[in-house]
Write a protein that holds these residues in place. Sequence first.
Motif, PDB file in Angstrom:
ATOM      1  N   ARG A 899       0.871  -1.178   0.000  1.00 32.87           N
ATOM      2  CA  ARG A 899       0.000   0.000   0.000  1.00 32.87           C
ATOM      3  C   ARG A 899       0.897   1.214   0.000  1.00 32.87           C
ATOM      4  N   ALA A 900       0.435   2.274  -0.610  1.00 34.67           N
ATOM      5  CA  ALA A 900       1.257   3.471  -0.654  1.00 34.67           C
ATOM      6  C   ALA A 900       0.369   4.695  -0.722  1.00 34.67           C
ATOM      7  N   GLY A 901       0.894   5.791  -0.230  1.00 24.04           N
ATOM      8  CA  GLY A 901       0.205   7.069  -0.328  1.00 24.04           C
ATOM      9  C   GLY A 901       1.173   8.084  -0.896  1.00 24.04           C
ATOM     10  N   LEU A 902       0.670   9.016  -1.690  1.00 19.62           N
ATOM     11  CA  LEU A 902       1.541  10.039  -2.268  1.00 19.62           C
ATOM     12  C   LEU A 902       0.771  11.352  -2.250  1.00 19.62           C
ATOM     13  N   GLY A 903       1.364  12.329  -1.607  1.00 16.29           N
ATOM     14  CA  GLY A 903       0.668  13.610  -1.501  1.00 16.29           C
ATOM     15  C   GLY A 903       1.485  14.759  -2.057  1.00 16.29           C
ATOM     16  N   PHE A 904       0.805  15.765  -2.574  1.00 13.31           N
ATOM     17  CA  PHE A 904       1.455  16.992  -3.047  1.00 13.31           C
ATOM     18  C   PHE A 904       0.818  18.165  -2.334  1.00 13.31           C
ATOM     19  N   ASN A 905       1.661  19.112  -1.967  1.00 10.16           N
ATOM     20  CA  ASN A 905       1.130  20.336  -1.381  1.00 10.16           C
ATOM     21  C   ASN A 905       1.764  21.512  -2.093  1.00 10.16           C
ATOM     22  N   ILE A 906       0.947  22.460  -2.483  1.00 12.06           N
ATOM     23  CA  ILE A 906       1.478  23.697  -3.059  1.00 12.06           C
ATOM     24  C   ILE A 906       0.799  24.850  -2.331  1.00 12.06           C
ATOM     25  N   ASP A 907       1.618  25.748  -1.778  1.00 10.49           N
ATOM     26  CA  ASP A 907       1.070  26.962  -1.166  1.00 10.49           C
ATOM     27  C   ASP A 907       1.556  28.142  -1.973  1.00 10.49           C
ATOM     28  N   TYR A 908       0.619  28.941  -2.416  1.00 10.23           N
ATOM     29  CA  TYR A 908       1.025  30.167  -3.076  1.00 10.23           C
ATOM     30  C   TYR A 908       0.264  31.316  -2.434  1.00 10.23           C
ATOM     31  N   LYS A 909       1.022  32.140  -1.750  1.00  8.85           N
ATOM     32  CA  LYS A 909       0.400  33.219  -0.992  1.00  8.85           C
ATOM     33  C   LYS A 909      -0.758  32.676  -0.143  1.00  8.85           C
ATOM     34  N   ASN A 910      -1.957  33.128  -0.438  1.00  6.58           N
ATOM     35  CA  ASN A 910      -3.080  32.731   0.411  1.00  6.58           C
ATOM     36  C   ASN A 910      -3.736  31.426  -0.030  1.00  6.58           C
ATOM     37  N   LEU A 911      -3.215  30.901  -1.096  1.00  6.84           N
ATOM     38  CA  LEU A 911      -3.871  29.761  -1.698  1.00  6.84           C
ATOM     39  C   LEU A 911      -3.056  28.499  -1.426  1.00  6.84           C
ATOM     40  N   SER A 912      -3.715  27.473  -1.000  1.00  7.77           N
ATOM     41  CA  SER A 912      -2.969  26.220  -0.881  1.00  7.77           C
ATOM     42  C   SER A 912      -3.759  25.095  -1.522  1.00  7.77           C
ATOM     43  N   PHE A 913      -2.994  24.204  -2.094  1.00  7.10           N
ATOM     44  CA  PHE A 913      -3.591  23.116  -2.841  1.00  7.10           C
ATOM     45  C   PHE A 913      -2.917  21.827  -2.403  1.00  7.10           C
ATOM     46  N   SER A 914      -3.694  20.818  -2.124  1.00  5.84           N
ATOM     47  CA  SER A 914      -3.063  19.553  -1.754  1.00  5.84           C
ATOM     48  C   SER A 914      -3.854  18.384  -2.327  1.00  5.84           C
ATOM     49  N   THR A 915      -3.133  17.326  -2.608  1.00  5.65           N
ATOM     50  CA  THR A 915      -3.790  16.111  -3.088  1.00  5.65           C
ATOM     51  C   THR A 915      -3.157  14.920  -2.389  1.00  5.65           C
ATOM     52  N   LEU A 916      -3.913  13.874  -2.312  1.00  6.10           N
ATOM     53  CA  LEU A 916      -3.375  12.631  -1.776  1.00  6.10           C
ATOM     54  C   LEU A 916      -3.878  11.473  -2.634  1.00  6.10           C
ATOM     55  N   PHE A 917      -2.944  10.727  -3.144  1.00  4.59           N
ATOM     56  CA  PHE A 917      -3.290   9.497  -3.851  1.00  4.59           C
ATOM     57  C   PHE A 917      -2.964   8.332  -2.931  1.00  4.59           C
ATOM     58  N   GLU A 918      -3.777   7.315  -3.026  1.00  6.60           N
ATOM     59  CA  GLU A 918      -3.494   6.151  -2.208  1.00  6.60           C
ATOM     60  C   GLU A 918      -3.715   4.912  -3.061  1.00  6.60           C
ATOM     61  N   THR A 919      -2.932   3.910  -2.809  1.00  2.00           N
ATOM     62  CA  THR A 919      -3.109   2.695  -3.609  1.00  2.00           C
ATOM     63  C   THR A 919      -2.937   1.453  -2.763  1.00  2.00           C
ATOM     64  N   SER A 920      -3.599   0.426  -3.206  1.00  2.00           N
ATOM     65  CA  SER A 920      -3.434  -0.896  -2.627  1.00  2.00           C
ATOM     66  C   SER A 920      -3.286  -1.824  -3.820  1.00  2.00           C
ATOM     67  N   GLN A 921      -2.217  -2.602  -3.844  1.00  2.00           N
ATOM     68  CA  GLN A 921      -1.936  -3.418  -5.023  1.00  2.00           C
ATOM     69  C   GLN A 921      -1.773  -4.881  -4.649  1.00  2.00           C
ATOM     70  N   GLY A 922      -2.403  -5.720  -5.458  1.00  2.00           N
ATOM     71  CA  GLY A 922      -2.178  -7.161  -5.322  1.00  2.00           C
ATOM     72  C   GLY A 922      -3.133  -7.858  -4.374  1.00  2.00           C
TER      73      GLY A 922
END
Lengths: 1084, 445
Positions: A899-922
């Motif tokens: 299993r794995a998780g992968l997240g991205f975070n971007i903050d630009y001034k007042n704006l922030s963006f984040s994502t998280l992907f998660e997987t389970s394989q097999g």
Amino acid sequence: MTSAMMLIAFTALAQKTVTGVVTDDSGIPLPGASVVEQGTSNGVSTDFDGNFSIQVAEGAVLEISFIGYKTSEQTVGSADSVNVSLESDNQLDEVVLTALGLEKKKDDDLSSTTKVEVEQLQRSGESGVLQGLSGKSSGVNITRNSGDPGSGAYIQIRGQNTINGDNSPLIVLDGAIISNANIGGSTSGVVQQSRLNDINPDDIASVTVIKGASAAAIYGTGAANGVLVIETKRGSSETKGWSVNVKSSLSVDQINAEWEKQSTFGQGIWTTPVGGGAYNQSTSVSYGDEIALRSGGADTYDMSGGYFETPDGRQIGSITSKNNKTIYNQSNRDAVFGNGYTYENSVNFSYTGDNNRTYLSMSNFDQDGIMKGNSDYVRTTLKLNNTTQATDKLLFKISSSYTTIDSNRVQTGSNLNGLYLGYLRTSPDFDIRDWQGTNYSIRSGVTSVTPNSHRSYRRPMGSYRTFDNASGSFNYTAPVYNNPLWTLNQQQNINTVDRFIFAPEVNYDINDNMTLVARYSTDFYQDNRTDYMPAGSAGDGNNGQWEEDRITEKNTQINVFVSGDSAINSNIALNYVVGYQAFENSYRRLSAFEASFTNPDQIFLNPGNTTGLNSTPSGFTSLTRKNGVYGIINLEVYKNLLLEFTGRGETVSTLPGAGTIFYPSASVGYKFTDLVNADFLNFGKFRLSYGEVGIEASPYATSTVYGPGGIGSSWGDGLDGSLYGNPFTQSSTRGNPDLKEERKREFEIGFDTRMFDSRLSLGATYYSNATEDVILALPTVPSSGFSSSLQNAAKISNKGLEVDFSYDLIRGADLNASISGSFTSNKNNVDDLGGSSYFILNGFTSTSSGIAEGHPYGVLRGGVYERDAAGNFVTNANGFPNAASEKKIGVGDPNPDYRAGLGFNIDYKNLSFSTLFETSQGNDLWNGTYGVMTYFGIHADTAATSVNNTGGAIVNSAGESIPNGASFRGKIADFGAGPVAIDHRWNTSNGGGFGDVSENFIMDGSWVKLREVTLNYKFDQSVIENLNLSTLSLSLSGRNLFTWTGIEGFDPENNLTGASRGRGLEYFSNPGTRSILTTLRIGF
Amino acid sequence: MKIYKLLLPVFAALAVSSCESYTEDLNESPNAFVVASSDLIIGQVQLAIMQHMGSNNARYGAVFSNQMSGGDRQYLTLNTYSPNRANYNDMWGDTYISGINAAQIIINDENASALVRGVAKIVQGSLYADMALLYGAVPFSESVNPNEFAEPAYDSQASVVNGGIAIIESGIQDVGSATIAAGYGGSRLSGGTWAEAGHTLAARYSLSVGNTGAAISHANQGISSRANDLVTQHGTSQENRNLFYQFVVDERQDYLVATDSHLANLLDGTVARNLTTPGDSARYASYFLPEGTPGSASYRTLLNTDVGGRFSQTSSMPIATYYENQLILAEAKYGSDQTAAQGHLNAVRAELAVEFGASFPATTATGATLLTQIMEEKYITLVGELVTFHDLRRTNNMLGVPNKTTGSTAANGFPQRFLYPQSEVDTNSNVPSPLPEFFDATDLF
């Protein structure tokens, strides 16, 4: 000499007062920051407003430092004022909590412990803490029960290791041990909640996940599944006075995967392989005529035997000619599923005074599910925390909360009264929307009326009743399967929960180096479950059923310990804890059950609506205790070498034969940062640990007992002892007075590093554990008189790799971007099962999840086709494979390869963006729903028609011939004995879900999910100030928006049997959801 | 450091002494009992024989004997004789654990009365014998004695049946002239005396091992009238209804039917009876309910679960009957005294005429025809009883009952046994090896 004198004189002369303000990077003053002249002992601290004043000479260097910030060096110039803004450096002093809830620098942690911060937990807007943890730490496996409102989840840290013992991690909330019970979770019934989800996620400051046995060892028995240490908010320690935060969010849920039903053929029976089926208005299967070939227009009815009248006055009789061409798949679907809406509102007040801090919060979470009907979850919480410094030495802390939950659940699974079972089997030419009305039955010229008649595709004129004068009761003839709208609107499954957690704590500083901590905690809840099926429901509910379960559980703990530190010499520092802990769990379940209502014409949710024979109470009580003494010794040798030793000795009430049980553990770590001495390496630590923890037996497992008897077959028919003079019988499980604890021994090795200006942090752990003496109801030879006996007989091992990393891609004033991830691979193996070959955990006789020696935990067992030594099918005279007479263990493995998780975070001034992907394989699963939809000829795949182009006649599995060139409903396949026709005959025997073979329904359940995506906007300071606010932000999030999987029809993450040990089973379980939510946060 | 050194031992000593007392004596279950009188346990033993004779064993037996048919889902698979060991787990376990083992607890109880022990023996002996007839070799001499035999050995089929008969005989000695009602029958069983019922059961199993002498001797003391039949009792609550009714109506609609079964065909005239019986139409109406137009594809024969039907909610299920007793005598005496054999068959016919209020003419046949008539009458009369499955195999399908899938009337064209359950295969290394298959005959048959 002279110059030296002059220098001193000059220096002395140049001394001056330098003042300044120390702030954080957003300009907020930092009280208590340290300002020291480099190389001297001359230093001061900043005051409440961050101000300092220090006497130094021009040219001196000031070191300004504060915990959680990077140290800044400032050379004193000619100016008398130095203002310093410290850059935040959370990683440098990242703090985790120990199993006792004490803070510890992550850099000093010798086990693999991860901490999930409040922001990460809240981002998904999940109703439950458990779901919120998903994908955020390595080593933790979270599986949702379903998309039902308030549904629970299964949590497993580092693989499964017990069969009868508790499989949830120990939950320590502000020092209190609290329940995460998951009561229920079988192949039918309703989707249950997890008690940990009673906590309002907004009240949580952080969750520390303790995975390793060595770190958990102070709890001994009970800590074998790891520990979740939860810290709730206590109010700001920095800003004095009041602050108020308000949160309001709206979430829209939708079904995230749907089954595809065929829309070509109607309800009916296929008579011959070629030529088509015939409409039949009460059969279960959809092998009828081709709907498009019907004449069109209204159906013609025969009303002579009676009819069903809809609430708007239409009369539906027995169909004599099925003319209607309408396909109802879509309208039926829209009647069952729609958007679900969740409103969440919460407010918290925190007050920070000179000597105390108070946090008060209220929240309301109100969710209406995607299933249109009695499907909702309303949770209201109150929380009050207080910290008071009474004297210099005495500190009081209180953590308390109250939760009340009111929820309606929907019947699911292998259940004639379940939502999906009736819904998915319903033929495409049946309109479910006329589900309720009045039945008029005409017998011997007399019309009798049944109000609240339940109409479904297998009883198109609705349920009806007759009155039996002898017993004075109604007897209902009900549909075989519920109409899904009956399930949603007439059946009730009400669940209410009230829960209190109260945890006071006293800290007393015995001296500068020693503190006494005394904690008491109690966690109490009552979980009331009412299930109601009105008369006319399918199956056992035909004459009505009502059941109420009242469950109470109380967990009480006393924990007293002394912690202290002392320097043995200048190179060795000692830190120790020694304590005593006592824990008591009391549980009571009291149930009342009534069937065959005397008066079925009104909803009556109380006992007293049937005869004494049909009213049956039952109950279960347990009281267990354990207590023990524990100690921890930490040594820091020459700064870089860390040693930790832990021990716990205890007695456990469920194991009277085990005496005093002792659990040791030891860890060593070495910080190699100085050794490597490379610029790129900011921190490096190597660690090694060994620990032992345990699991106790279930209560009262030590004796063979007698109780009221009765007998029943697995088909459901049976003889209830209470109706037959209440005979007694011996338990079929043999008690064992010699039971001892299940002992888990774990060895782990790992490292934690930060590199490249601390941009990259990377930690990895390899662990290997084995739990020995695992207690199992070892199947015994039935002919010996017992079907099982509890023995310390099994051994289960887990080996795995956990990796967590984060990397700051961009660090800037306005723009910050980072990526983080986790990876977990766990290999489980049941090394020994005491000689027995298989043990069912959950599921069906045909296909189940269980344990078997040499296989991973939860392995699937199911029927397979008979094969020869070369692996080819052994075919019968018709060219079809036979079922092998023995089921195969290992027909699938529900455990993921990783299993794995992968997240991205971007903050630009007042704006922030984040994502998280998660997987389970097999991970494999058994798709029982697909198998059964195949049997019924209702899955879209069964609508395929083929032309026999083989050049000769072929036969179906019943040996019926299909001439060359003929068209038939089905497919051509070859099992090794030449082409054959796969049609209704095969679907309804060993090619479908009710045959003896399940290997054809074992599928790869791997998935990748876009777990979370969040866009958050913090309003500008100017706007906020104009509104007299302190913070204002708006966020838009998506949860489970996309799933990439080979599985069609349902969310492969769901599990039929909920948070039970059985994994990887799908059978008409309620669907999963995806959600979009908006959240507004206001701070005053 | 000094304080720490001082504190630790004091602290530890205090804690350890309190540790034990805090957790002691809490593991006695408040939810269960550790003692139970034999008078309480005998009821469970009786429920076990009700289950053994009337639940899934009987349904499987009826389908395998072609008295009934599998109609839906798993039972469709059953109809094609597709075996699955795991399906036998419950059936085996219920009989051994709830029946044979619970009976053994009573038999071992020195304080128990002779009556309760006698009843336990009659039931236990019958269950042993019946298990052997269903499965072949089964555990007997080492069974239900877990302290000594964790993995009981398998005794030969004949020795278990004979052993079972001996236990029944010993039980008959214990029960005196107690009636079923007075002998713990309660709301479970009814009939005449335990001794009569025990003799009929002993006669059944004696006949199955070919001991016609013992069969006659026992049957002579067996159930003397229909009123004395050992039968189950049922009510209208969810779980005390007739077990066929529960299965067919409450639990598994459409699974068990009689469509195109040999029994239905015999009764409705599709297949001619050896002994012409006008009363069979009344008997058909008691057993079955036709649905749909005869000859059409959707035509089905359902079990009659209506009030008054053989399988109604409250209909009793037979465990040992006067009819069987007479037919045992008829068959056993056939070899030596055909007139007597005829007499016993005619006694049954006369009683059937009373039961159904219809014409069941007496037979005048002799020779092989008479034997066929006896067995055919038994096949029809003992509908839904396990003994039919035993008889079919014991007589090498003398009646020519057709195989459900192939139509073959070959002697061994039927399942020859129940399969050893997966639960036993998994745990007992003494299970016969190689495992006998579905169509492998048992030693006796």
